[in-house]
Motif scaffolding. Structure first.
Motif, PDB file in Angstrom:
ATOM      1  N   GLY A  85       0.797  -1.219   0.000  1.00 46.98           N
ATOM      2  CA  GLY A  85       0.000   0.000   0.000  1.00 46.98           C
ATOM      3  C   GLY A  85       0.830   1.270   0.000  1.00 46.98           C
ATOM      4  O   GLY A  85       0.347   2.334  -0.380  1.00 46.98           O
TER       5      GLY A  85
ATOM      6  N   ARG B 152       6.085  -9.209   2.452  1.00 46.66           N
ATOM      7  CA  ARG B 152       6.868  -9.731   1.329  1.00 46.66           C
ATOM      8  C   ARG B 152       6.632  -8.932   0.051  1.00 46.66           C
ATOM      9  O   ARG B 152       7.547  -8.735  -0.730  1.00 46.66           O
ATOM     10  N   ALA B 153       5.411  -8.456  -0.115  1.00 49.93           N
ATOM     11  CA  ALA B 153       5.134  -7.662  -1.323  1.00 49.93           C
ATOM     12  C   ALA B 153       6.030  -6.424  -1.349  1.00 49.93           C
ATOM     13  O   ALA B 153       6.552  -6.044  -2.399  1.00 49.93           O
TER      14      ALA B 153
ATOM     15  N   GLN C 209      11.664  -8.480   6.129  1.00 49.52           N
ATOM     16  CA  GLN C 209      10.412  -9.238   5.902  1.00 49.52           C
ATOM     17  C   GLN C 209       9.923  -9.975   7.147  1.00 49.52           C
ATOM     18  O   GLN C 209      10.667 -10.700   7.793  1.00 49.52           O
TER      19      GLN C 209
ATOM     20  N   GLY D 262       7.032 -12.674   8.531  1.00 51.18           N
ATOM     21  CA  GLY D 262       6.071 -13.677   8.082  1.00 51.18           C
ATOM     22  C   GLY D 262       6.665 -15.058   8.059  1.00 51.18           C
ATOM     23  O   GLY D 262       7.744 -15.303   8.593  1.00 51.18           O
TER      24      GLY D 262
ATOM     25  N   ILE E 110      -0.879  -3.068   4.685  1.00 50.64           N
ATOM     26  CA  ILE E 110      -0.637  -4.515   4.608  1.00 50.64           C
ATOM     27  C   ILE E 110      -1.998  -5.201   4.667  1.00 50.64           C
ATOM     28  O   ILE E 110      -2.796  -4.926   5.570  1.00 50.64           O
TER      29      ILE E 110
ATOM     30  N   ALA F 269      -2.254 -11.135   4.649  1.00 46.73           N
ATOM     31  CA  ALA F 269      -2.247 -12.501   4.102  1.00 46.73           C
ATOM     32  C   ALA F 269      -1.786 -13.475   5.188  1.00 46.73           C
ATOM     33  O   ALA F 269      -1.014 -13.092   6.075  1.00 46.73           O
TER      34      ALA F 269
ATOM     35  N   HIS G 290       1.734 -13.543   6.106  1.00 44.62           N
ATOM     36  CA  HIS G 290       2.227 -12.398   6.891  1.00 44.62           C
ATOM     37  C   HIS G 290       1.813 -12.540   8.363  1.00 44.62           C
ATOM     38  O   HIS G 290       2.627 -12.354   9.267  1.00 44.62           O
TER      39      HIS G 290
ATOM     40  N   ASN H  36      -5.430   0.741   6.996  1.00 40.96           N
ATOM     41  CA  ASN H  36      -5.666   0.219   5.653  1.00 40.96           C
ATOM     42  C   ASN H  36      -6.926   0.879   5.104  1.00 40.96           C
ATOM     43  O   ASN H  36      -7.887   1.091   5.846  1.00 40.96           O
TER      44      ASN H  36
ATOM     45  N   ASP I  75      -8.929  -0.431   2.962  1.00 41.40           N
ATOM     46  CA  ASP I  75      -9.940  -1.450   2.645  1.00 41.40           C
ATOM     47  C   ASP I  75     -10.503  -2.036   3.953  1.00 41.40           C
ATOM     48  O   ASP I  75      -9.820  -2.772   4.654  1.00 41.40           O
TER      49      ASP I  75
ATOM     50  N   ALA J  75     -10.078  -5.759   4.601  1.00 43.23           N
ATOM     51  CA  ALA J  75      -8.743  -6.393   4.594  1.00 43.23           C
ATOM     52  C   ALA J  75      -8.636  -7.366   5.773  1.00 43.23           C
ATOM     53  O   ALA J  75      -9.039  -7.036   6.891  1.00 43.23           O
TER      54      ALA J  75
ATOM     55  N   ASP K 262      -6.867   6.361   4.268  1.00 44.40           N
ATOM     56  CA  ASP K 262      -5.738   6.450   3.342  1.00 44.40           C
ATOM     57  C   ASP K 262      -4.461   6.727   4.141  1.00 44.40           C
ATOM     58  O   ASP K 262      -4.350   7.750   4.822  1.00 44.40           O
TER      59      ASP K 262
HETATM   60  C1  FAD Z   1       4.957 -19.648   0.266  1.00 43.58           C
HETATM   61  C2  FAD Z   1       4.658 -18.196   0.535  1.00 43.58           C
HETATM   62  C3  FAD Z   1       5.340 -17.559   1.579  1.00 43.58           C
HETATM   63  C4  FAD Z   1       5.064 -16.230   1.868  1.00 43.58           C
HETATM   64  N1  FAD Z   1       5.730 -15.625   2.905  1.00 43.58           N
HETATM   65  C5  FAD Z   1       5.402 -14.370   3.232  1.00 43.58           C
HETATM   66  C6  FAD Z   1       6.004 -13.714   4.359  1.00 43.58           C
HETATM   67  O1  FAD Z   1       6.885 -14.265   5.049  1.00 43.58           O
HETATM   68  N2  FAD Z   1       5.618 -12.457   4.654  1.00 43.58           N
HETATM   69  C7  FAD Z   1       4.662 -11.781   3.929  1.00 43.58           C
HETATM   70  O2  FAD Z   1       4.352 -10.638   4.279  1.00 43.58           O
HETATM   71  N3  FAD Z   1       4.094 -12.372   2.865  1.00 43.58           N
HETATM   72  C8  FAD Z   1       4.440 -13.632   2.495  1.00 43.58           C
HETATM   73  N4  FAD Z   1       3.863 -14.183   1.395  1.00 43.58           N
HETATM   74  C9  FAD Z   1       3.051 -13.316   0.499  1.00 43.58           C
HETATM   75  C10 FAD Z   1       1.637 -13.113   0.961  1.00 43.58           C
HETATM   76  O3  FAD Z   1       0.817 -14.150   0.473  1.00 43.58           O
HETATM   77  C11 FAD Z   1       1.096 -11.772   0.423  1.00 43.58           C
HETATM   78  O4  FAD Z   1       1.228 -11.729  -0.976  1.00 43.58           O
HETATM   79  C12 FAD Z   1       1.790 -10.538   0.992  1.00 43.58           C
HETATM   80  O5  FAD Z   1       1.871 -10.609   2.390  1.00 43.58           O
HETATM   81  C13 FAD Z   1       1.017  -9.300   0.582  1.00 43.58           C
HETATM   82  O6  FAD Z   1       1.700  -8.157   1.012  1.00 43.58           O
HETATM   83  P1  FAD Z   1       0.921  -6.795   1.263  1.00 43.58           P
HETATM   84  O7  FAD Z   1      -0.107  -6.992   2.306  1.00 43.58           O
HETATM   85  O8  FAD Z   1       1.936  -5.732   1.465  1.00 43.58           O
HETATM   86  O9  FAD Z   1       0.277  -6.509  -0.177  1.00 43.58           O
HETATM   87  P2  FAD Z   1      -1.239  -6.551  -0.636  1.00 43.58           P
HETATM   88  O10 FAD Z   1      -1.859  -7.866  -0.343  1.00 43.58           O
HETATM   89  O11 FAD Z   1      -1.227  -6.082  -2.048  1.00 43.58           O
HETATM   90  O12 FAD Z   1      -1.948  -5.497   0.277  1.00 43.58           O
HETATM   91  C14 FAD Z   1      -1.753  -4.113   0.198  1.00 43.58           C
HETATM   92  C15 FAD Z   1      -2.754  -3.463   1.118  1.00 43.58           C
HETATM   93  O13 FAD Z   1      -2.529  -2.080   1.150  1.00 43.58           O
HETATM   94  C16 FAD Z   1      -3.789  -1.438   1.207  1.00 43.58           C
HETATM   95  N5  FAD Z   1      -3.621  -0.091   0.635  1.00 43.58           N
HETATM   96  C17 FAD Z   1      -3.304   0.257  -0.628  1.00 43.58           C
HETATM   97  N6  FAD Z   1      -3.216   1.597  -0.736  1.00 43.58           N
HETATM   98  C18 FAD Z   1      -3.499   2.113   0.472  1.00 43.58           C
HETATM   99  C19 FAD Z   1      -3.582   3.430   0.999  1.00 43.58           C
HETATM  100  N7  FAD Z   1      -3.341   4.501   0.222  1.00 43.58           N
HETATM  101  N8  FAD Z   1      -3.907   3.582   2.291  1.00 43.58           N
HETATM  102  C20 FAD Z   1      -4.163   2.520   3.085  1.00 43.58           C
HETATM  103  N9  FAD Z   1      -4.095   1.245   2.655  1.00 43.58           N
HETATM  104  C21 FAD Z   1      -3.771   1.043   1.355  1.00 43.58           C
HETATM  105  C22 FAD Z   1      -4.706  -2.283   0.364  1.00 43.58           C
HETATM  106  O14 FAD Z   1      -6.063  -2.074   0.766  1.00 43.58           O
HETATM  107  C23 FAD Z   1      -4.207  -3.683   0.697  1.00 43.58           C
HETATM  108  O15 FAD Z   1      -4.924  -4.268   1.786  1.00 43.58           O
HETATM  109  C24 FAD Z   1       4.120 -15.523   1.091  1.00 43.58           C
HETATM  110  C25 FAD Z   1       3.455 -16.162   0.057  1.00 43.58           C
HETATM  111  C26 FAD Z   1       3.709 -17.483  -0.216  1.00 43.58           C
HETATM  112  C27 FAD Z   1       2.960 -18.160  -1.331  1.00 43.58           C
END
Ligand code: FAD
Length: 311
Positions: A203, A229-230, A242, A244, A260, A263, A266, A280, A282, A285, A298
């Motif tokens: 995000g 991780r993203a 990282q 998770g 975040i 997921a 995480h 967040n 959303d 979420a 936001d």
């Molecule tokens: C085998 C495996 C291992 C994994 N290991 C890890 C791990 O160790 N750690 C980990 O974190 N992930 C891990 N993952 C990845 C995990 O599945 C997710 O893809 C990841 O955690 C998503 O990261 P995120 O929440 O930053 O991104 P997203 O899922 O894309 O979420 C972004 C969030 O930001 C919010 N957002 C966007 N813009 C704004 C804004 N302006 N204001 C407020 N909110 C906003 C959105 O609403 C959304 O909820 C693994 C995946 C697999 C398959």
């Protein structure tokens, strides 16, 4: 019972990670011996001897241990293991590197990342990214166990008066050598042991936003910085941020998740935090299902306001 714990250190200071394994070992009962494999590591041995509850410190001091290479450390542990009922280390990158080699060389099954000692043979450990707790009993003659640091308090650094014994170091196995090490210099508290963690996800949109928005908040709170991780995959921050399943497991007093989604991979790394705050935009979420306090908004507006309010 007699437990041998592999000490984590940098040849100068004892890493606090080891203190959590000492607490787990105390719960198994019996004598606790710490093993320091290092090079010119006298200060580490001195510190280890003061840890409360430790009976003995064994020191193998040789150049082949200078970089903590798993092949050499495991070889040393195996020469000693026969005298112990348990061999333990904390489940850090170092512990995870060394212990399974020890287990394989001893022909026993390792029990990984225990979160509770039921008795000296029975342990709880999380499986399926922390969604199920398995209770496992080991019938192996020597139990090789890694300990999840966040599940056990750190043993006190003072109060012990263990005997320090120098032992003969194994020959260098010559199987590996360290070419270089890139460490990230930071004045912030270490992520795994920080009381407060501020963590950012996709995000935030970019590394520049991550730095501009999260660093001032972390500065105000004297917090460590973490990431999803993203955020790591997108290059906002280095991968040792990282949190998770495939990163670090933390359980600070306060975890602030910004942008975040929550997921399950995480959540596996932070859901045992005492208080979780999620920001967040959303409202659906999944992070809000584990958050004690959630703010739907936001982050680009909310964070500067939050920092300003903190004064
Ligand atoms: C085998 C495996 C291992 C994994 N290991 C890890 C791990 O160790 N750690 C980990 O974190 N992930 C891990 N993952 C990845 C995990 O599945 C997710 O893809 C990841 O955690 C998503 O990261 P995120 O929440 O930053 O991104 P997203 O899922 O894309 O979420 C972004 C969030 O930001 C919010 N957002 C966007 N813009 C704004 C804004 N302006 N204001 C407020 N909110 C906003 C959105 O609403 C959304 O909820 C693994 C995946 C697999 C398959």
């Amino acid at each position: 019972m007699s437990v041998l714990i592999i000490v984590e250190h940098d040849n100068q200071s004892l890493k606090s990670a080891t203190l959590h394994a000492v607490t787990a070992a105390r719960e198994c009962g019996g004598n606790i011996t710490l093993l320091v494999c290092g090079w010119q590591c006298e200060p580490v041995a001195q510190a280890a001897a003061k840890v409360a509850g430790v009976a003995r410190v064994l020191v193998a001091d040789a150049p082949c241990f200078a970089d903590g290479l798993a092949e050499n450390v495991a070889a040393q542990v195996v020469t000693l293991a026969g005298a112990f009922s348990h061999v333990m280390a904390t489940a850090t990158a170092t512990g995870k590197n060394v212990l399974p080699r020890v287990a394989a060389l001893l022909d026993v099954a390792q029990v990984s990342e225990i979160t509770r000692v039921v008795d000296a043979h029975t342990f709880e450990r999380p499986i399926y990214a922390g969604n199920v707790i398995a209770t496992v009993r080991s019938s192996d003659p020597i139990k090789v166990i890694s300990v999840r640091a966040t599940a056990f308090e750190a043993a006190p650094l003072e109060g012990g008066r263990a005997l320090i014994e120098t032992i003969a170091a194994v020959e260098d196995t010559g199987l590996s050598r360290l070419i270089s090490r890139q460490t990230i210099a930071s004045d912030r508290p270490e992520l795994a042991s920080a009381r407060i963690v501020v963590s950012g996800g996709r995000g935030l949109g970019s590394g520049a936003h991550y730095a501009a928005l999260l660093e001032p908040l972390a500065d105000k709170l004297n917090a460590a910085l973490g990431a999803s991780r993203a955020a790591v995959d997108a290059g906002y921050v280095p991968n040792d941020y990282q949190i998770g399943q495939t990163g670090k497991v933390v359980a600070p007093e306060l975890y602030i998740a910004v942008g975040i989604s929550g997921a399950i991979q995480h959540l596996a790394g932070m859901k045992d935090s005492k208080v979780i705050v999620a920001i967040n935009k959303d409202a659906d979420a999944p992070i809000f299902s584990v958050a004690d306090y959630g703010l739907v908004g936001d982050l680009f507006e909310v964070l500067p306001e939050l920092v300003a309010q903190l004064g």
